[in-house]
Write a protein that holds these residues in place. Structure first.
Motif, PDB file in Angstrom:
ATOM      1  N   THR A   1       0.822  -1.201   0.000  1.00 22.93           N
ATOM      2  CA  THR A   1       0.000   0.000   0.000  1.00 22.93           C
ATOM      3  C   THR A   1       0.860   1.257   0.000  1.00 22.93           C
ATOM      4  N   ILE A   2       0.435   2.255  -0.767  1.00 18.75           N
ATOM      5  CA  ILE A   2       1.070   3.566  -0.760  1.00 18.75           C
ATOM      6  C   ILE A   2       0.006   4.614  -0.457  1.00 18.75           C
ATOM      7  N   ARG A   3       0.445   5.804  -0.020  1.00 19.35           N
ATOM      8  CA  ARG A   3      -0.490   6.886   0.230  1.00 19.35           C
ATOM      9  C   ARG A   3       0.225   8.227   0.080  1.00 19.35           C
ATOM     10  N   ALA A   4      -0.563   9.291  -0.131  1.00 15.98           N
ATOM     11  CA  ALA A   4      -0.039  10.647  -0.243  1.00 15.98           C
ATOM     12  C   ALA A   4      -1.159  11.617   0.102  1.00 15.98           C
ATOM     13  N   ARG A   5      -0.797  12.811   0.545  1.00 12.29           N
ATOM     14  CA  ARG A   5      -1.782  13.834   0.847  1.00 12.29           C
ATOM     15  C   ARG A   5      -2.419  14.342  -0.443  1.00 12.29           C
ATOM     16  N   SER A   6      -3.716  14.618  -0.383  1.00 11.29           N
ATOM     17  CA  SER A   6      -4.410  15.079  -1.587  1.00 11.29           C
ATOM     18  C   SER A   6      -3.967  16.474  -2.000  1.00 11.29           C
ATOM     19  N   GLU A   7      -3.637  17.341  -1.023  1.00 13.37           N
ATOM     20  CA  GLU A   7      -3.142  18.677  -1.318  1.00 13.37           C
ATOM     21  C   GLU A   7      -1.691  18.766  -0.865  1.00 13.37           C
ATOM     22  N   PRO A   8      -0.777  18.953  -1.775  1.00 12.00           N
ATOM     23  CA  PRO A   8       0.638  19.013  -1.392  1.00 12.00           C
ATOM     24  C   PRO A   8       0.894  20.186  -0.452  1.00 12.00           C
ATOM     25  N   GLY A   9       1.636  19.931   0.616  1.00  9.23           N
ATOM     26  CA  GLY A   9       1.963  20.968   1.572  1.00  9.23           C
ATOM     27  C   GLY A   9       0.906  21.209   2.620  1.00  9.23           C
ATOM     28  N   ASN A  10      -0.228  20.522   2.538  1.00  6.47           N
ATOM     29  CA  ASN A  10      -1.297  20.691   3.529  1.00  6.47           C
ATOM     30  C   ASN A  10      -1.389  19.411   4.363  1.00  6.47           C
ATOM     31  N   PRO A  11      -0.832  19.426   5.591  1.00 10.31           N
ATOM     32  CA  PRO A  11      -0.839  18.202   6.409  1.00 10.31           C
ATOM     33  C   PRO A  11      -2.220  17.814   6.904  1.00 10.31           C
ATOM     34  N   ASN A  12      -3.199  18.720   6.769  1.00  9.16           N
ATOM     35  CA  ASN A  12      -4.559  18.413   7.216  1.00  9.16           C
ATOM     36  C   ASN A  12      -5.432  17.842   6.106  1.00  9.16           C
ATOM     37  N   SER A  13      -4.926  17.788   4.898  1.00 14.15           N
ATOM     38  CA  SER A  13      -5.706  17.221   3.805  1.00 14.15           C
ATOM     39  C   SER A  13      -5.750  15.704   3.931  1.00 14.15           C
ATOM     40  N   PRO A  14      -6.805  15.065   3.440  1.00 13.74           N
ATOM     41  CA  PRO A  14      -6.926  13.611   3.594  1.00 13.74           C
ATOM     42  C   PRO A  14      -5.906  12.858   2.750  1.00 13.74           C
ATOM     43  N   PHE A  15      -5.618  11.636   3.178  1.00 14.43           N
ATOM     44  CA  PHE A  15      -4.715  10.777   2.412  1.00 14.43           C
ATOM     45  C   PHE A  15      -5.458  10.160   1.232  1.00 14.43           C
ATOM     46  N   VAL A  16      -4.733  10.018   0.146  1.00 12.17           N
ATOM     47  CA  VAL A  16      -5.194   9.231  -1.003  1.00 12.17           C
ATOM     48  C   VAL A  16      -4.401   7.934  -0.985  1.00 12.17           C
TER      49      VAL A  16
END
Length: 246
Positions: free
Chosen positions: A92-107
């Motif tokens: 499994t991999i994941r990344a934030r939906s909005e780069p630079g925003n730690p509060n954005s949900p993971f994709v």
């Protein structure tokens, strides 16, 4: 969900997908050229660790996704990955939906670990973005491997795990429009011998009267006439009696 969606300035479509093209508003993307996604991965289905970066570039006519560093699993990670293969687990991999925003949900995206090991860790990732370039989904595009082949793959000794990663950018396509008017339900007669199921709110169906009950006032007189032979009773004394002699 996302704000400041203004004019459109760039359209693209990948030659290796079945998705529709999408127009991106470069002015609304976090940088004028694109951004960098910090990827994380899990090789034991429990914890996530930093995996590396992927650069999303919208400047070219065809946006690109490149991996500046090559992922190489160490011995501990290889052992954990091999256990995933043995247990039919997912990488499994994941990344934030909005780069630079730690509060954005993971994709999040996953693929059977067996698929990657069979492909010798050659992975093709698809990054789906919305109109302003934010990440909305990811996917692994790996060849399918059947169960029996995975069992054979699990028997191999995993001496090294060097990933060969490629990526493509895709735009979001509009789905089918939901009908605004509800379709009328059509009742279908139950097969012979099967009792139809009636919902709690459905009124009970009135039983249709039989043919005899419906037309008894015609049938009964007709049967009486038929039982009487259809003729009137003879007069007293009989119509065929001999005349009296004088």
């Amino acid at each position: 969900m996302y704000e400041d969606i203004v004019g459109k300035s760039l359209s693209f479509v990948s030659s290796r997908n079945d998705f529709e093209e999408v127009e991106l508003n470069i002015e609304s993307v976090r940088t004028k050229r694109g951004y960098t996604l910090d990827l994380e991965h899990s090789v034991d289905e429990n914890t996530f660790a930093a995996r590396g970066e992927v650069n999303i570039d919208f400047a070219p006519a065809k946006p690109t996704a490149t991996f500046p560093t090559k992922l190489v699993l160490n011995e501990q990670q290889r052992n954990a990955f091999h256990k995933l293969v043995n247990h039919g687990g997912l990488y499994t991999i994941r990344a934030r939906s909005e780069p630079g925003n730690p509060n954005s949900p993971f994709v999040v995206a996953s693929v059977p670990a067996c698929f990657l090991m069979k492909a010798r860790f050659r992975e093709d990732l698809a990054f789906h973005v919305n109109e302003v370039g934010y990440l909305i989904s990811m996917e692994f595009r790996a060849p399918y491997v059947d169960i029996n082949t995975c069992k054979d793959v699990a028997k191999r000794v995993l001496k090294e795990a060097n990933f060969y990663s490629t990526g493509n950018i895709f735009g979001a396509a509009d789905g089918p429009e939901v009908p605004r008017t509800a379709m009328a339900s059509v009742k279908v007669a139950a097969p012979p011998g099967v009792t139809p199921v009636r919902s709690e709110n459905e009124p009970e169906t009135e039983e249709q009267p039989s043919f005899f009950r419906k037309y008894w006032y015609i049938i009964v007189p007709l049967m009486l006439v038929l039982l009487q032979g259809g003729t009137e009773a003879p007069a007293q004394g009989g119509a065929g009696a001999a005349p009296a002699r004088r």
